[in-house]
Design a protein around this motif. Sequence first.
Motif, PDB file in Angstrom:
ATOM      1  N   ALA A   2     -15.918   1.176 -53.882  1.00  0.00           N
ATOM      2  CA  ALA A   2     -14.709   1.996 -53.807  1.00  0.00           C
ATOM      3  C   ALA A   2     -13.712   1.367 -52.831  1.00  0.00           C
ATOM      4  O   ALA A   2     -14.095   0.729 -51.847  1.00  0.00           O
ATOM      5  CB  ALA A   2     -15.067   3.405 -53.353  1.00  0.00           C
ATOM      6  N   GLU A   3     -12.432   1.564 -53.115  1.00  0.00           N
ATOM      7  CA  GLU A   3     -11.384   0.966 -52.281  1.00  0.00           C
ATOM      8  C   GLU A   3     -11.547   1.330 -50.808  1.00  0.00           C
ATOM      9  O   GLU A   3     -11.378   0.486 -49.934  1.00  0.00           O
ATOM     10  CB  GLU A   3     -10.011   1.399 -52.785  1.00  0.00           C
ATOM     11  CG  GLU A   3      -8.884   0.735 -52.033  1.00  0.00           C
ATOM     12  CD  GLU A   3      -7.530   1.088 -52.607  1.00  0.00           C
ATOM     13  OE1 GLU A   3      -6.752   1.742 -51.879  1.00  0.00           O
ATOM     14  OE2 GLU A   3      -7.258   0.714 -53.762  1.00  0.00           O
ATOM     15  N   SER A   4     -11.912   2.560 -50.511  1.00  0.00           N
ATOM     16  CA  SER A   4     -12.058   2.960 -49.109  1.00  0.00           C
ATOM     17  C   SER A   4     -13.161   2.153 -48.421  1.00  0.00           C
ATOM     18  O   SER A   4     -13.035   1.792 -47.253  1.00  0.00           O
ATOM     19  CB  SER A   4     -12.347   4.458 -48.997  1.00  0.00           C
ATOM     20  OG  SER A   4     -13.555   4.780 -49.663  1.00  0.00           O
ATOM     21  N   PHE A   5     -14.235   1.832 -49.136  1.00  0.00           N
ATOM     22  CA  PHE A   5     -15.313   1.028 -48.568  1.00  0.00           C
ATOM     23  C   PHE A   5     -14.883  -0.430 -48.383  1.00  0.00           C
ATOM     24  O   PHE A   5     -15.254  -1.074 -47.408  1.00  0.00           O
ATOM     25  CB  PHE A   5     -16.577   1.098 -49.427  1.00  0.00           C
ATOM     26  CG  PHE A   5     -17.217   2.456 -49.433  1.00  0.00           C
ATOM     27  CD1 PHE A   5     -17.610   3.079 -48.260  1.00  0.00           C
ATOM     28  CD2 PHE A   5     -17.420   3.117 -50.633  1.00  0.00           C
ATOM     29  CE1 PHE A   5     -18.205   4.322 -48.262  1.00  0.00           C
ATOM     30  CE2 PHE A   5     -18.017   4.374 -50.651  1.00  0.00           C
ATOM     31  CZ  PHE A   5     -18.403   4.976 -49.464  1.00  0.00           C
ATOM     32  N   LEU A   7     -11.774  -1.508 -47.840  1.00  0.00           N
ATOM     33  CA  LEU A   7     -10.853  -1.545 -46.700  1.00  0.00           C
ATOM     34  C   LEU A   7     -11.603  -1.332 -45.391  1.00  0.00           C
ATOM     35  O   LEU A   7     -11.313  -1.991 -44.391  1.00  0.00           O
ATOM     36  CB  LEU A   7      -9.749  -0.509 -46.882  1.00  0.00           C
ATOM     37  CG  LEU A   7      -8.860  -0.711 -48.122  1.00  0.00           C
ATOM     38  CD1 LEU A   7      -7.867   0.427 -48.252  1.00  0.00           C
ATOM     39  CD2 LEU A   7      -8.172  -2.055 -48.123  1.00  0.00           C
ATOM     40  N   GLY A   8     -12.583  -0.442 -45.396  1.00  0.00           N
ATOM     41  CA  GLY A   8     -13.382  -0.205 -44.195  1.00  0.00           C
ATOM     42  C   GLY A   8     -14.153  -1.438 -43.772  1.00  0.00           C
ATOM     43  O   GLY A   8     -14.207  -1.773 -42.580  1.00  0.00           O
ATOM     44  N   ARG A  11     -11.701  -3.898 -42.241  1.00  0.00           N
ATOM     45  CA  ARG A  11     -11.252  -3.449 -40.913  1.00  0.00           C
ATOM     46  C   ARG A  11     -12.338  -3.634 -39.853  1.00  0.00           C
ATOM     47  O   ARG A  11     -12.037  -3.788 -38.681  1.00  0.00           O
ATOM     48  CB  ARG A  11     -10.815  -1.991 -40.976  1.00  0.00           C
ATOM     49  CG  ARG A  11      -9.495  -1.805 -41.680  1.00  0.00           C
ATOM     50  CD  ARG A  11      -9.006  -0.359 -41.631  1.00  0.00           C
ATOM     51  NE  ARG A  11      -7.780  -0.236 -42.364  1.00  0.00           N
ATOM     52  CZ  ARG A  11      -7.628   0.485 -43.474  1.00  0.00           C
ATOM     53  NH1 ARG A  11      -8.644   1.181 -43.971  1.00  0.00           N
ATOM     54  NH2 ARG A  11      -6.469   0.520 -44.088  1.00  0.00           N
ATOM     55  N   LEU A  87      -5.263  -4.108 -47.399  1.00  0.00           N
ATOM     56  CA  LEU A  87      -4.822  -3.787 -48.753  1.00  0.00           C
ATOM     57  C   LEU A  87      -3.905  -4.881 -49.288  1.00  0.00           C
ATOM     58  O   LEU A  87      -4.027  -5.304 -50.445  1.00  0.00           O
ATOM     59  CB  LEU A  87      -4.133  -2.425 -48.791  1.00  0.00           C
ATOM     60  CG  LEU A  87      -3.717  -1.949 -50.181  1.00  0.00           C
ATOM     61  CD1 LEU A  87      -4.916  -1.878 -51.123  1.00  0.00           C
ATOM     62  CD2 LEU A  87      -3.025  -0.591 -50.083  1.00  0.00           C
TER      63      LEU A  87
END
Length: 140
Positions: A2-5, A7-8, A11, A87
């Motif tokens: 998933a995109e949130s993972f 990006l995490g 980061r 992103l």
Amino acid sequence: MAESFILGALRRGRSVEQFLGPCGSAERPGVRYVEVRAVNGRFEVYLHAVEDVGSEGFLDLGEFPPFDPDDEAGEFGRLLGMAEDPLAALVVAEERTGAVRRWWVNENVVQDEYGDFVRAGRPSGVSVDGRPWPDVRDFA
């Protein structure tokens, strides 16, 4: 992933990668993968092209020789671009290589994808799950 993972992970300073499939010819096979890595507060996008010298018992793409032995930078991948945020780096990678957002994996998991490719008989037209390989030469 998933995109949130994705990006995490970036980061937190972890790389994400995507297997892009075969390159070269039947006489001289290679494979490509793209990597986004965090470096000094920025995000760098690298395209890796390596000789396909693997087997089911040898999947470590990082140990494969560069596809172009005359390209000294090729040993570490070709820098395609940089971005200030994760992103934007994904967008650079996707625009330059044809990578697909939902197919990113954590660092070193790309070797598992390569293993699936090897076990499937190294399909040239589509991936093991039926999606077409990106034509990287159109992007890089």
